[in-house]
Design a protein around this motif. Structure first.
Motif, PDB file in Angstrom:
ATOM      1  N   GLY A 153       0.734  -1.114   0.044  1.00  0.00           N
ATOM      2  CA  GLY A 153       0.124   0.101  -0.085  1.00  0.00           C
ATOM      3  C   GLY A 153       0.924   1.276   0.137  1.00  0.00           C
ATOM      4  N   SER A 154       0.309   2.513  -0.259  1.00  0.00           N
ATOM      5  CA  SER A 154       0.673   3.771  -0.389  1.00  0.00           C
ATOM      6  C   SER A 154       0.834   4.656   0.817  1.00  0.00           C
ATOM      7  N   ILE A 155       0.235   4.055   2.064  1.00  0.00           N
ATOM      8  CA  ILE A 155       0.211   4.939   3.080  1.00  0.00           C
ATOM      9  C   ILE A 155       1.144   4.842   4.251  1.00  0.00           C
ATOM     10  N   PHE A 156       2.383   3.896   4.031  1.00  0.00           N
ATOM     11  CA  PHE A 156       2.908   3.418   4.904  1.00  0.00           C
ATOM     12  C   PHE A 156       3.774   4.574   5.730  1.00  0.00           C
ATOM     13  N   SER A 157       4.486   5.504   4.784  1.00  0.00           N
ATOM     14  CA  SER A 157       5.147   6.474   5.440  1.00  0.00           C
ATOM     15  C   SER A 157       4.504   7.648   5.880  1.00  0.00           C
ATOM     16  N   LEU A 158       3.149   7.687   5.684  1.00  0.00           N
ATOM     17  CA  LEU A 158       2.256   8.751   6.573  1.00  0.00           C
ATOM     18  C   LEU A 158       1.627   8.101   7.815  1.00  0.00           C
ATOM     19  N   SER A 159       2.270   6.856   8.202  1.00  0.00           N
ATOM     20  CA  SER A 159       1.240   6.018   9.163  1.00  0.00           C
ATOM     21  C   SER A 159       2.204   5.779  10.411  1.00  0.00           C
ATOM     22  N   ALA A 160       1.551   5.936  11.596  1.00  0.00           N
ATOM     23  CA  ALA A 160       2.257   5.271  12.672  1.00  0.00           C
ATOM     24  C   ALA A 160       2.413   3.765  12.726  1.00  0.00           C
ATOM     25  N   MET A 161       3.286   3.250  13.147  1.00  0.00           N
ATOM     26  CA  MET A 161       3.564   1.594  13.214  1.00  0.00           C
ATOM     27  C   MET A 161       3.676   1.333  14.664  1.00  0.00           C
ATOM     28  N   ALA A 162       3.302   0.043  14.960  1.00  0.00           N
ATOM     29  CA  ALA A 162       3.457  -0.436  16.081  1.00  0.00           C
ATOM     30  C   ALA A 162       3.580  -1.914  16.300  1.00  0.00           C
ATOM     31  N   TRP A 163       4.063  -2.458  17.317  1.00  0.00           N
ATOM     32  CA  TRP A 163       4.179  -3.859  17.568  1.00  0.00           C
ATOM     33  C   TRP A 163       3.126  -4.075  18.791  1.00  0.00           C
ATOM     34  N   TYR A 164       2.303  -5.107  18.741  1.00  0.00           N
ATOM     35  CA  TYR A 164       1.396  -5.565  20.005  1.00  0.00           C
ATOM     36  C   TYR A 164       1.837  -6.890  19.981  1.00  0.00           C
ATOM     37  N   ARG A 165       1.512  -7.436  21.351  1.00  0.00           N
ATOM     38  CA  ARG A 165       1.534  -8.975  21.534  1.00  0.00           C
ATOM     39  C   ARG A 165       0.575  -9.390  22.364  1.00  0.00           C
ATOM     40  N   GLN A 166       0.207 -10.622  22.187  1.00  0.00           N
ATOM     41  CA  GLN A 166      -0.927 -11.320  22.917  1.00  0.00           C
ATOM     42  C   GLN A 166      -0.544 -12.742  23.220  1.00  0.00           C
ATOM     43  N   THR A 167      -0.999 -13.100  24.648  1.00  0.00           N
ATOM     44  CA  THR A 167      -0.818 -14.715  24.904  1.00  0.00           C
ATOM     45  C   THR A 167      -2.334 -14.975  25.129  1.00  0.00           C
ATOM     46  N   PRO A 168      -2.553 -16.154  24.925  1.00  0.00           N
ATOM     47  CA  PRO A 168      -3.967 -16.880  24.904  1.00  0.00           C
ATOM     48  C   PRO A 168      -4.454 -16.359  26.482  1.00  0.00           C
ATOM     49  N   GLY A 169      -5.713 -15.871  26.773  1.00  0.00           N
ATOM     50  CA  GLY A 169      -6.249 -15.520  27.899  1.00  0.00           C
ATOM     51  C   GLY A 169      -5.849 -14.189  28.426  1.00  0.00           C
ATOM     52  N   LYS A 170      -5.050 -13.455  27.815  1.00  0.00           N
ATOM     53  CA  LYS A 170      -4.658 -12.097  28.044  1.00  0.00           C
ATOM     54  C   LYS A 170      -5.002 -10.855  26.917  1.00  0.00           C
ATOM     55  N   GLN A 171      -5.057  -9.809  27.473  1.00  0.00           N
ATOM     56  CA  GLN A 171      -5.514  -8.665  26.394  1.00  0.00           C
ATOM     57  C   GLN A 171      -4.051  -8.768  25.598  1.00  0.00           C
ATOM     58  N   ARG A 172      -4.296  -8.086  24.498  1.00  0.00           N
ATOM     59  CA  ARG A 172      -3.474  -7.637  23.443  1.00  0.00           C
ATOM     60  C   ARG A 172      -2.647  -6.369  24.177  1.00  0.00           C
TER      61      ARG A 172
END
Length: 119
Positions: free
Chosen positions: A26-45
C-alpha cells in the motif's frame, strides 16, 4: 488496500535475541504510525512498541532497554529488535499500522508471528 506480513519469530533461549520484520503493502506506510503488539492466550493484547511518522518511539515499561523499534519507509518495513529475551516475552506478536486523517481512524493488522522464549 493494506496488507501486513510479519516474519522473524521463532524459538529462542532466555537471554537471546530475535528481530521481527513487518512488510506493508500500500501507499500510506510513510504517513502512518506503526506499532508492535503482543498477545498470549487468555490475555489482552498489549502494546509493545510504537513509532510515529517522525520516528518518535515509545515502549512498554516491560521492554524498555531491551527492544528497539525502527522503520524503513523506502522498504515499507517496520522492525522490532528484541534483545535479552525473557520467558514472559513469549507471545504472538502483531504488526499494526495506524492512521488518523480528518478524524477518521484506520487500523490494519498482520496475522502475527509466534515468539517463544524458553527458560
Amino acid at each position: 488496500q493494506v496488507q501486513l506480513v510479519e516474519s522473524g519469530g521463532g524459538l529462542v533461549q532466555a537471554g537471546g535475541s530475535l528481530r521481527l520484520s513487518c512488510a506493508a503493502s500500500g501507499s500510506i506506510f510513510s504517513l502512518s504510525a506503526m506499532a508492535w503488539y503482543r498477545q498470549t492466550p487468555g490475555k489482552q493484547r498489549e502494546l509493545v512498541a510504537g513509532i510515529t511518522i517522525l520516528d518518535t518511539t515509545n515502549y512498554a515499561d516491560s521492554v524498555k532497554g531491551r527492544f528497539t523499534i525502527s522503520r524503513d519507509n523506502a522498504k515499507r518495513t517496520v522492525y522490532l529488535q528484541m534483545n535479552s529475551l525473557k520467558p514472559e516475552d513469549t507471545a504472538v506478536y502483531f504488526c499494526n499500522l495506524h492512521r488518523v486523517t480528518g478524524g477518521v481512524v484506520r487500523d490494519y493488522w498482520g496475522q502475527g508471528t509466534q515468539v517463544t522464549v524458553s527458560s
